[in-house]
Design a protein around this motif. Sequence first.
Motif, PDB file in Angstrom:
ATOM      1  N   ILE A  94       0.856  -1.176   0.000  1.00  0.00           N
ATOM      2  CA  ILE A  94       0.000   0.000   0.000  1.00  0.00           C
ATOM      3  C   ILE A  94       0.893   1.227   0.000  1.00  0.00           C
ATOM      4  CG2 ILE A  94      -1.835   1.272   1.173  1.00  0.00           C
ATOM      5  CD1 ILE A  94      -2.632  -1.395   2.510  1.00  0.00           C
ATOM      6  N   GLU A  95       0.703   2.070  -1.001  1.00  0.00           N
ATOM      7  CA  GLU A  95       1.503   3.286  -1.127  1.00  0.00           C
ATOM      8  C   GLU A  95       0.592   4.492  -1.046  1.00  0.00           C
ATOM      9  OE1 GLU A  95       3.857   3.005  -4.655  1.00  0.00           O
ATOM     10  OE2 GLU A  95       4.624   1.043  -4.114  1.00  0.00           O
ATOM     11  N   GLY A  96       1.085   5.527  -0.376  1.00  0.00           N
ATOM     12  CA  GLY A  96       0.337   6.761  -0.227  1.00  0.00           C
ATOM     13  C   GLY A  96       1.296   7.872   0.126  1.00  0.00           C
ATOM     14  N   PRO A  97       0.776   8.962   0.667  1.00  0.00           N
ATOM     15  CA  PRO A  97       1.654  10.066   1.050  1.00  0.00           C
ATOM     16  C   PRO A  97       2.754   9.592   1.996  1.00  0.00           C
ATOM     17  CG  PRO A  97      -0.642  10.737   1.180  1.00  0.00           C
ATOM     18  CD  PRO A  97      -0.633   9.258   0.930  1.00  0.00           C
ATOM     19  N   GLU A  98       3.984   9.946   1.685  1.00  0.00           N
ATOM     20  CA  GLU A  98       5.143   9.537   2.474  1.00  0.00           C
ATOM     21  C   GLU A  98       4.946   9.896   3.947  1.00  0.00           C
ATOM     22  OE1 GLU A  98       8.842   7.695   2.777  1.00  0.00           O
ATOM     23  OE2 GLU A  98       7.693   7.985   0.944  1.00  0.00           O
ATOM     24  N   ASN A  99       5.204   8.944   4.817  1.00  0.00           N
ATOM     25  CA  ASN A  99       5.118   9.091   6.274  1.00  0.00           C
ATOM     26  C   ASN A  99       3.698   9.303   6.795  1.00  0.00           C
ATOM     27  OD1 ASN A  99       7.897   8.701   6.678  1.00  0.00           O
ATOM     28  ND2 ASN A  99       8.281  10.834   6.152  1.00  0.00           N
ATOM     29  N   ASP A 100       2.678   9.077   5.961  1.00  0.00           N
ATOM     30  CA  ASP A 100       1.300   9.140   6.439  1.00  0.00           C
ATOM     31  C   ASP A 100       1.118   8.058   7.500  1.00  0.00           C
ATOM     32  OD1 ASP A 100      -0.719  10.927   5.860  1.00  0.00           O
ATOM     33  OD2 ASP A 100      -1.846   9.532   4.618  1.00  0.00           O
ATOM     34  N   PRO A 101       0.473   8.350   8.636  1.00  0.00           N
ATOM     35  CA  PRO A 101       0.341   7.347   9.685  1.00  0.00           C
ATOM     36  C   PRO A 101      -0.539   6.168   9.279  1.00  0.00           C
ATOM     37  CG  PRO A 101      -0.896   9.322  10.249  1.00  0.00           C
ATOM     38  CD  PRO A 101      -0.148   9.615   8.988  1.00  0.00           C
ATOM     39  N   VAL A 102      -0.192   4.996   9.794  1.00  0.00           N
ATOM     40  CA  VAL A 102      -0.940   3.765   9.560  1.00  0.00           C
ATOM     41  C   VAL A 102      -1.441   3.258  10.908  1.00  0.00           C
ATOM     42  CG1 VAL A 102      -0.772   1.362   8.807  1.00  0.00           C
ATOM     43  CG2 VAL A 102       0.421   3.159   7.528  1.00  0.00           C
ATOM     44  N   GLN A 103      -2.744   2.972  10.982  1.00  0.00           N
ATOM     45  CA  GLN A 103      -3.318   2.436  12.208  1.00  0.00           C
ATOM     46  C   GLN A 103      -3.360   0.916  12.149  1.00  0.00           C
ATOM     47  OE1 GLN A 103      -7.097   3.897  13.505  1.00  0.00           O
ATOM     48  NE2 GLN A 103      -6.662   5.984  12.824  1.00  0.00           N
ATOM     49  N   ALA A 109       0.734   2.819  14.353  1.00  0.00           N
ATOM     50  CA  ALA A 109       1.801   1.842  14.576  1.00  0.00           C
ATOM     51  C   ALA A 109       2.993   2.026  13.650  1.00  0.00           C
ATOM     52  CB  ALA A 109       1.245   0.431  14.411  1.00  0.00           C
ATOM     53  N   THR A 110       2.763   2.610  12.483  1.00  0.00           N
ATOM     54  CA  THR A 110       3.841   2.780  11.523  1.00  0.00           C
ATOM     55  C   THR A 110       3.427   3.883  10.546  1.00  0.00           C
ATOM     56  OG1 THR A 110       5.334   1.608  10.007  1.00  0.00           O
ATOM     57  CG2 THR A 110       3.007   0.989   9.928  1.00  0.00           C
ATOM     58  N   ALA A 111       4.151   3.987   9.435  1.00  0.00           N
ATOM     59  CA  ALA A 111       3.850   5.028   8.455  1.00  0.00           C
ATOM     60  C   ALA A 111       3.949   4.448   7.045  1.00  0.00           C
ATOM     61  CB  ALA A 111       4.810   6.201   8.618  1.00  0.00           C
ATOM     62  N   MET A 112       3.377   5.172   6.095  1.00  0.00           N
ATOM     63  CA  MET A 112       3.401   4.747   4.698  1.00  0.00           C
ATOM     64  C   MET A 112       4.822   4.825   4.158  1.00  0.00           C
ATOM     65  SD  MET A 112       0.365   3.925   4.113  1.00  0.00           S
ATOM     66  CE  MET A 112       0.049   3.823   2.399  1.00  0.00           C
ATOM     67  N   PRO A 113       5.194   4.025   3.185  1.00  0.00           N
ATOM     68  CA  PRO A 113       4.433   2.944   2.552  1.00  0.00           C
ATOM     69  C   PRO A 113       4.348   1.729   3.471  1.00  0.00           C
ATOM     70  CG  PRO A 113       6.626   3.002   1.626  1.00  0.00           C
ATOM     71  CD  PRO A 113       6.517   4.155   2.595  1.00  0.00           C
ATOM     72  N   LEU A 114       3.455   0.809   3.117  1.00  0.00           N
ATOM     73  CA  LEU A 114       3.187  -0.340   3.965  1.00  0.00           C
ATOM     74  C   LEU A 114       3.188  -1.612   3.137  1.00  0.00           C
ATOM     75  CD1 LEU A 114       2.223  -1.304   6.836  1.00  0.00           C
ATOM     76  CD2 LEU A 114      -0.100  -1.024   5.963  1.00  0.00           C
ATOM     77  N   ARG A 115       3.785  -2.660   3.674  1.00  0.00           N
ATOM     78  CA  ARG A 115       3.737  -3.980   3.042  1.00  0.00           C
ATOM     79  C   ARG A 115       3.172  -4.948   4.064  1.00  0.00           C
ATOM     80  NH1 ARG A 115       6.918  -8.589   2.889  1.00  0.00           N
ATOM     81  NH2 ARG A 115       6.582  -9.842   1.038  1.00  0.00           N
ATOM     82  N   ILE A 116       2.134  -5.681   3.657  1.00  0.00           N
ATOM     83  CA  ILE A 116       1.515  -6.682   4.522  1.00  0.00           C
ATOM     84  C   ILE A 116       1.760  -8.038   3.878  1.00  0.00           C
ATOM     85  CG2 ILE A 116      -0.634  -7.534   5.516  1.00  0.00           C
ATOM     86  CD1 ILE A 116      -1.700  -4.645   5.229  1.00  0.00           C
ATOM     87  N   ALA A 117       2.342  -8.952   4.630  1.00  0.00           N
ATOM     88  CA  ALA A 117       2.600 -10.297   4.114  1.00  0.00           C
ATOM     89  C   ALA A 117       2.008 -11.317   5.067  1.00  0.00           C
ATOM     90  CB  ALA A 117       4.101 -10.531   3.959  1.00  0.00           C
ATOM     91  N   LEU A 118       1.521 -12.387   4.512  1.00  0.00           N
ATOM     92  CA  LEU A 118       0.982 -13.469   5.327  1.00  0.00           C
ATOM     93  C   LEU A 118       2.128 -14.312   5.858  1.00  0.00           C
ATOM     94  CD1 LEU A 118      -1.940 -14.483   2.971  1.00  0.00           C
ATOM     95  CD2 LEU A 118      -2.076 -13.119   5.039  1.00  0.00           C
ATOM     96  N   GLU A 119       2.023 -14.694   7.110  1.00  0.00           N
ATOM     97  CA  GLU A 119       3.050 -15.500   7.758  1.00  0.00           C
ATOM     98  C   GLU A 119       2.623 -16.956   7.790  1.00  0.00           C
ATOM     99  OE1 GLU A 119       6.052 -14.954   9.191  1.00  0.00           O
ATOM    100  OE2 GLU A 119       6.101 -12.879   8.526  1.00  0.00           O
ATOM    101  N   ASP A 120       3.606 -17.818   7.903  1.00  0.00           N
ATOM    102  CA  ASP A 120       3.352 -19.245   7.976  1.00  0.00           C
ATOM    103  C   ASP A 120       3.216 -19.709   9.425  1.00  0.00           C
ATOM    104  OD1 ASP A 120       2.911 -21.732   6.941  1.00  0.00           O
ATOM    105  OD2 ASP A 120       5.021 -22.253   6.786  1.00  0.00           O
ATOM    106  N   ARG A 121       3.314 -18.787  10.379  1.00  0.00           N
ATOM    107  CA  ARG A 121       3.215 -19.131  11.798  1.00  0.00           C
ATOM    108  C   ARG A 121       1.772 -19.049  12.268  1.00  0.00           C
ATOM    109  NH1 ARG A 121       6.962 -15.049  14.744  1.00  0.00           N
ATOM    110  NH2 ARG A 121       5.843 -13.679  13.362  1.00  0.00           N
ATOM    111  N   GLU A 122       1.448 -19.863  13.243  1.00  0.00           N
ATOM    112  CA  GLU A 122       0.118 -19.821  13.850  1.00  0.00           C
ATOM    113  C   GLU A 122       0.170 -18.982  15.124  1.00  0.00           C
ATOM    114  OE1 GLU A 122      -1.456 -23.676  14.565  1.00  0.00           O
ATOM    115  OE2 GLU A 122      -1.447 -24.222  12.446  1.00  0.00           O
TER     116      GLU A 122
END
Length: 131
Positions: A94-103, A109-122
Motif C-alpha cells: 500500500i503506497e500513499g503520502p510519504e510518512n502518512d500514519p498507519v493504524q 503503529a507505523t507510516a506509509m508505505p506499507l507492506r503486509i505479508a501473510l506468515e506461515d506461523r500460527e
Amino acid sequence: PPSFEVRANGAVHEGRMVIAARARCYAGSFKLTPGGGLHTADVTVVIFKSHGILAALRYALAVAMGRLHRLDDVEFLTISDIQTANTQIASIQIEGPENDPVQIDGDIATAMPLRIALEDREVSILIPSIR
C-alpha cells in the motif's frame, strides 16, 4: 485528500481509504468483510474509492447495516495464503503520502508505505463460548 495505491495479486487498485483485515468484524460487531474470518487463511482488503463527509457517512451507514459489499465505490480484494516451497509470495503493498500514519487495531503503529505479508506461523487465540 490523499490517494492510496494498493498493489495486490499483480494489479494496482486506487482508493481514498484502505482497510486490510483477516477478521470479519470491525470495531466490535460491525461486519466489514462478509466472507472473512479468523477461520480462513485469507486477508481481505477493502478499498474505499470516494472521499468527503457524505461518502464517509454512507460508508459508515453501510457498515452498520452489513451492506458495505453492495456499494459500487467499494472494492474487495482477497489475498490468499499461497506458499511455494516455504517461500512467502502472498503480500499487499500500500503506497500513499510519504510518512502518512498507519493504524493497526486503532493505534498508530507505523507510516506509509506499507507492506503486509501473510506468515506461515500460527497464533493461538482464545475464543469464549457463546451461550
